[in-house]
Design a protein around this motif. Structure first.
Motif, PDB file in Angstrom:
ATOM      1  N   ALA A 153      -5.448  12.187  -0.975  1.00  0.00           N
ATOM      2  CA  ALA A 153      -4.197  11.478  -0.737  1.00  0.00           C
ATOM      3  C   ALA A 153      -4.433   9.996  -0.528  1.00  0.00           C
ATOM      4  O   ALA A 153      -3.660   9.170  -0.963  1.00  0.00           O
ATOM      5  N   SER A 154      -5.518   9.653   0.141  1.00  0.00           N
ATOM      6  CA  SER A 154      -5.743   8.240   0.410  1.00  0.00           C
ATOM      7  C   SER A 154      -6.369   7.534  -0.775  1.00  0.00           C
ATOM      8  O   SER A 154      -6.199   6.341  -0.950  1.00  0.00           O
ATOM      9  N   GLY A 155      -7.088   8.260  -1.602  1.00  0.00           N
ATOM     10  CA  GLY A 155      -7.713   7.663  -2.775  1.00  0.00           C
ATOM     11  C   GLY A 155      -6.750   7.690  -3.943  1.00  0.00           C
ATOM     12  O   GLY A 155      -5.552   7.924  -3.813  1.00  0.00           O
ATOM     13  N   GLY A 156      -7.260   7.459  -5.113  1.00  0.00           N
ATOM     14  CA  GLY A 156      -6.420   7.473  -6.287  1.00  0.00           C
ATOM     15  C   GLY A 156      -6.187   8.884  -6.783  1.00  0.00           C
ATOM     16  O   GLY A 156      -6.975   9.793  -6.551  1.00  0.00           O
ATOM     17  N   GLY A 157      -5.099   9.102  -7.470  1.00  0.00           N
ATOM     18  CA  GLY A 157      -4.848  10.374  -8.119  1.00  0.00           C
ATOM     19  C   GLY A 157      -4.410  11.477  -7.198  1.00  0.00           C
ATOM     20  O   GLY A 157      -4.659  12.635  -7.467  1.00  0.00           O
ATOM     21  N   ARG A 182       5.531   0.780  10.916  1.00  0.00           N
ATOM     22  CA  ARG A 182       6.476  -0.303  11.181  1.00  0.00           C
ATOM     23  C   ARG A 182       6.954  -0.264  12.623  1.00  0.00           C
ATOM     24  O   ARG A 182       7.059   0.794  13.240  1.00  0.00           O
ATOM     25  N   LYS A 183       7.255  -1.450  13.157  1.00  0.00           N
ATOM     26  CA  LYS A 183       7.824  -1.517  14.496  1.00  0.00           C
ATOM     27  C   LYS A 183       9.290  -1.136  14.445  1.00  0.00           C
ATOM     28  O   LYS A 183       9.972  -1.413  13.468  1.00  0.00           O
ATOM     29  N   ARG A 184       9.754  -0.537  15.508  1.00  0.00           N
ATOM     30  CA  ARG A 184      11.156  -0.189  15.599  1.00  0.00           C
ATOM     31  C   ARG A 184      11.945  -1.438  15.939  1.00  0.00           C
ATOM     32  O   ARG A 184      11.505  -2.269  16.726  1.00  0.00           O
ATOM     33  N   ALA A 185      13.117  -1.584  15.376  1.00  0.00           N
ATOM     34  CA  ALA A 185      13.956  -2.750  15.649  1.00  0.00           C
ATOM     35  C   ALA A 185      14.424  -2.728  17.095  1.00  0.00           C
ATOM     36  O   ALA A 185      14.743  -1.664  17.654  1.00  0.00           O
ATOM     37  N   GLU A 186      14.442  -3.894  17.696  1.00  0.00           N
ATOM     38  CA  GLU A 186      14.843  -3.986  19.094  1.00  0.00           C
ATOM     39  C   GLU A 186      16.357  -3.867  19.210  1.00  0.00           C
ATOM     40  O   GLU A 186      17.097  -4.456  18.420  1.00  0.00           O
ATOM     41  N   GLY A 210       1.598  10.138  -2.779  1.00  0.00           N
ATOM     42  CA  GLY A 210       2.791   9.307  -2.615  1.00  0.00           C
ATOM     43  C   GLY A 210       3.483   9.581  -1.296  1.00  0.00           C
ATOM     44  O   GLY A 210       3.935   8.675  -0.610  1.00  0.00           O
ATOM     45  N   TRP A 211       3.571  10.859  -0.930  1.00  0.00           N
ATOM     46  CA  TRP A 211       4.198  11.218   0.341  1.00  0.00           C
ATOM     47  C   TRP A 211       3.410  10.658   1.503  1.00  0.00           C
ATOM     48  O   TRP A 211       3.980  10.140   2.453  1.00  0.00           O
ATOM     49  N   MET A 212       2.081  10.754   1.427  1.00  0.00           N
ATOM     50  CA  MET A 212       1.226  10.276   2.514  1.00  0.00           C
ATOM     51  C   MET A 212       1.349   8.755   2.661  1.00  0.00           C
ATOM     52  O   MET A 212       1.423   8.241   3.774  1.00  0.00           O
ATOM     53  N   ALA A 213       1.377   8.051   1.560  1.00  0.00           N
ATOM     54  CA  ALA A 213       1.512   6.590   1.610  1.00  0.00           C
ATOM     55  C   ALA A 213       2.850   6.195   2.228  1.00  0.00           C
ATOM     56  O   ALA A 213       2.917   5.270   3.045  1.00  0.00           O
ATOM     57  N   ASN A 214       3.920   6.903   1.852  1.00  0.00           N
ATOM     58  CA  ASN A 214       5.233   6.608   2.439  1.00  0.00           C
ATOM     59  C   ASN A 214       5.261   6.917   3.926  1.00  0.00           C
ATOM     60  O   ASN A 214       5.866   6.180   4.700  1.00  0.00           O
TER      61      ASN A 214
END
Length: 150
Positions: free
Chosen positions: A7-11, A28-32, A17-21
């Motif tokens: 998942a972290s490498g290619g192919g 990401r930080k949560r909006a204040e 794709g799911w892991m990258a998303n």
């Protein structure tokens, strides 16, 4: 372990794709939530201070935090203890939609401005209008174009 390597490498296919998303989403930080800011003074006093701050921002246009602090010191608004307290009240005012916070790029750095109007309200276009002169290649008609007799 084989799944993570794929998942972290290619192919990795769909799993990659799911892991990258998932990694992107959770990193990401949560909006204040600016609606829940505590102004550290009673509400009546916070309203009086915010009226003074709003008047300063209205009179002098979009201001940075340091410019606002200099104007507040000159105006002598009572109730503000420090610059940090003023920043807290500005954030409180943003949560109540009294002020807008906009970002302006100056070179490689960003400047944040507090204002009472949005760019649409002030008549300034949000997208700069580019004026370019199109160079014409040749003045002869294109291939396949028929000449019109007059």
């Amino acid at each position: 372990m084989q799944f993570f390597r794929a998942a972290s490498g290619g192919g990795g296919g769909v799993a990659g794709g799911w892991m990258a998303n998932a990694v992107r989403h959770f990193s990401r930080k949560r909006a204040e939530d600016v609606r829940r800011i505590n102004p550290k003074v009673p509400k009546e006093e916070a309203v009086e201070i915010s009226k003074g701050l709003l008047q300063i921002v209205n009179d002098h246009g979009p201001l940075t935090v340091s410019d606002t602090w200099n104007r507040v010191k000159d105006a002598g608004i009572s109730g503000l203890n420090s610059k940090t307290h003023m920043k807290l009240l500005l954030k409180w005012m943003r949560g109540r939609r009294m002020l807008k916070l906009s970002c302006g790029h100056v070179g490689n750095s960003k400047k944040f401005f507090y204002s009472t109007k949005t760019e649409e309200d002030s008549g300034v276009p949000t997208v700069p209008v580019l004026t370019t002169v199109k160079k014409s290649g040749s003045l002869s008609p294109k291939k396949g174009a028929k000449k019109i007799k007059q």
